[in-house]
Design an enzyme around this catalytic site. Structure first.
Site, mmCIF file in Angstrom:
data_model
loop_
_atom_site.group_PDB
_atom_site.id
_atom_site.type_symbol
_atom_site.label_atom_id
_atom_site.label_comp_id
_atom_site.label_asym_id
_atom_site.label_seq_id
_atom_site.Cartn_x
_atom_site.Cartn_y
_atom_site.Cartn_z
ATOM 1 N N ARG A 46 0.852 -1.200 0.000
ATOM 2 C CA ARG A 46 0.000 0.000 0.000
ATOM 3 C C ARG A 46 0.881 1.242 0.000
ATOM 4 O O ARG A 46 0.606 2.232 -0.667
ATOM 5 C CB ARG A 46 -0.962 0.004 1.202
ATOM 6 C CG ARG A 46 -1.728 1.306 1.278
ATOM 7 C CD ARG A 46 -2.891 1.367 2.258
ATOM 8 N NE ARG A 46 -2.858 0.471 3.375
ATOM 9 C CZ ARG A 46 -2.125 0.647 4.493
ATOM 10 N NH1 ARG A 46 -1.348 1.708 4.619
ATOM 11 N NH2 ARG A 46 -2.173 -0.238 5.457
ATOM 12 N N ASP A 170 -6.650 19.393 -14.127
ATOM 13 C CA ASP A 170 -6.960 18.065 -14.674
ATOM 14 C C ASP A 170 -6.461 18.068 -16.119
ATOM 15 O O ASP A 170 -7.050 18.705 -16.991
ATOM 16 C CB ASP A 170 -8.483 17.827 -14.593
ATOM 17 C CG ASP A 170 -8.890 16.448 -15.108
ATOM 18 O OD1 ASP A 170 -8.134 15.865 -15.905
ATOM 19 O OD2 ASP A 170 -9.978 15.972 -14.728
#
Ligand SMILES: Cc1ncc(COP(=O)(O)O)c(C=O)c1O
Length: 379
Positions: A46, A170
């Site tokens: 992780r 973005d």
């Protein structure tokens, strides 16, 4: 290194144990330690995984940033940015943005005390009216989906600095091949890697790239604490996809230009939304901040009848009717009934998203076949 060389080599080294030129898929959750705390930089997947780390370094290099982080989807990467904020903070966001981003801001984060202003950003001077000492973030998507609106990244960066806020962009539609927001002053670049970066319609993934060490520390802390990471197999697929990003984007741009010009002459086509046309709003800004105009094109039909648009998307044979974009294969979509169906008609029509609007993600097939396909579908 120049862009194409970075796409193939940045962040990557032959595997030290075998010499494998391709980064192996380290399909492992944990790493054996020789003694407590005595390890090779990897403890648990992780937190870090070697396949993911290689991709994160590669993306940071392509965006001219310093630190990259990859997530399980584009939305998971946006979620990480907003979790850097605190209750009471304000975000000024473009109102013409991916619907999933709007849903995340509005239905997930508003209830935690964050305030979002959704505004038109085509004229950067309008943004300042919504900024104050609580503004922490300006959220920009450019070009936008599906109207291909262009926002001036440099002007937004200046405004963000003035108010000590961050500018996040973005960059999904443009990719770092066509536009590098960090060079223009942005603090955070975000990608739906699912689209052009992956490029082969086989992965869902998100990424962030930043330059500042303090923002990077927060980004990695949240990535590890919330755990929305991508797996090593997907990281490998994207590493492989990125090796041809520059070649694919070049062809997307060439095909996009030919198809936009073909549509411009078609008697049944009314308006075309493609930033490469001189009469496209903010074309001058697109020319300044992008090195090409990409393969995303929207157009409307004369008479604006929904049944005409639905007939076109049903009749294509080389284009495929599907959501998503940015893959090697050409896709066609009808935003009013597909991606933007949740927006009320009156609301979507304000930004030009009318019933006959058709969106194309122009792929890298032979352009003559794509034009012949549109010709028979528009008959
Ligand atoms: C511009 C843009 N940003 C963000 C997203 C969300 O990315 P993902 O679907 O990978 O979560 C999308 C998805 O379509 C998108 O088009």
């Amino acid at each position: 290194m120049k862009f194409g060389t970075k796409a193939i080599h940045a962040g990557l080294e032959p595997d030290p144990s075998t010499g494998a030129i391709m980064t192996p898929i380290f399909q492992t959750s944990t790493y054996v330690q020789e003694g407590v705390g005595n390890h090779k930089g990897y403890e648990y997947s992780r937190t870090h995984n070697p396949t993911r780390s290689a991709l994160e370094k590669n993306l940071a290099a392509l965006e001219n940033g310093k630190f990259g982080a990859c997530f399980g989807s584009g939305l998971a990467s946006i979620d990480c940015i907003i979790k850097m904020l605190n209750p009471g903070d304000e975000v000024v966001s473009t109102n013409d943005l991916y619907g999933g981003t709007y849903r995340l801001f509005k239905t997930i984060f508003e209830k935690y005390g964050l305030k979002f202003h959704f505004i038109g950003m085509q004229n950067a001077a309008d943004i300042e009216k919504y900024m104050n000492e609580r503004t922490r973030l300006i959220w920009v998507e450019t070009p936008t989906n599906p109207m291909m609106n262009i926002i001036d990244i440099e002007a937004c960066a200046k405004l963000a600095k003035k108010y000590k806020a961050w500018l996040a962009v973005d960059n999904t539609f443009a990719t770092p091949y066509l536009q590098r927001p960090i060079d223009l002053g942005a603090d955070i670049v975000m990608h739906s890697v699912t689209k052009y970066l992956g490029g082969h319609s086989d992965v869902v993934m998100g990424a962030l790239v930043v330059k500042d060490e303090k923002i990077a520390a927060e980004m990695y802390r949240i990535q590890n604490s919330t755990g929305a990471v991508c797996g090593p197999m997907d990281s490998f697929l994207v590493l492989r996809g990125i090796k041809t990003l520059h070649v694919r984007m070049q062809r997307h741009c060439e095909n996009g230009t030919e198809i936009a010009n073909y549509l411009a002459k078609h008697p049944k086509v009314d308006r075309i939304y493609w930033p490469g046309f001189e009469n496209h709003p903010n074309h001058d800004i697109a020319k300044k901040q992008m090195s090409g105009f990409g393969g995303m094109i929207s157009f409307t039909l004369k008479g604006n009848k929904i049944e005409d648009a639905l007939a076109v998307v049903a009749k294509v044979k080389v284009f495929s009717l599907a959501e998503s974009l940015g893959g090697v294969e050409s896709l066609i979509g009808h935003p009013a009934t597909m991606t933007h169906a949740s927006i009320p008609k009156a609301e979507r029509e304000k930004s030009g998203l009318v019933d006959s609007l058709v969106r194309l993600s122009v792929g890298i097939e032979d352009v003559d076949d794509l034009i012949a396909d549109l010709e028979q579908a528009l008959k």
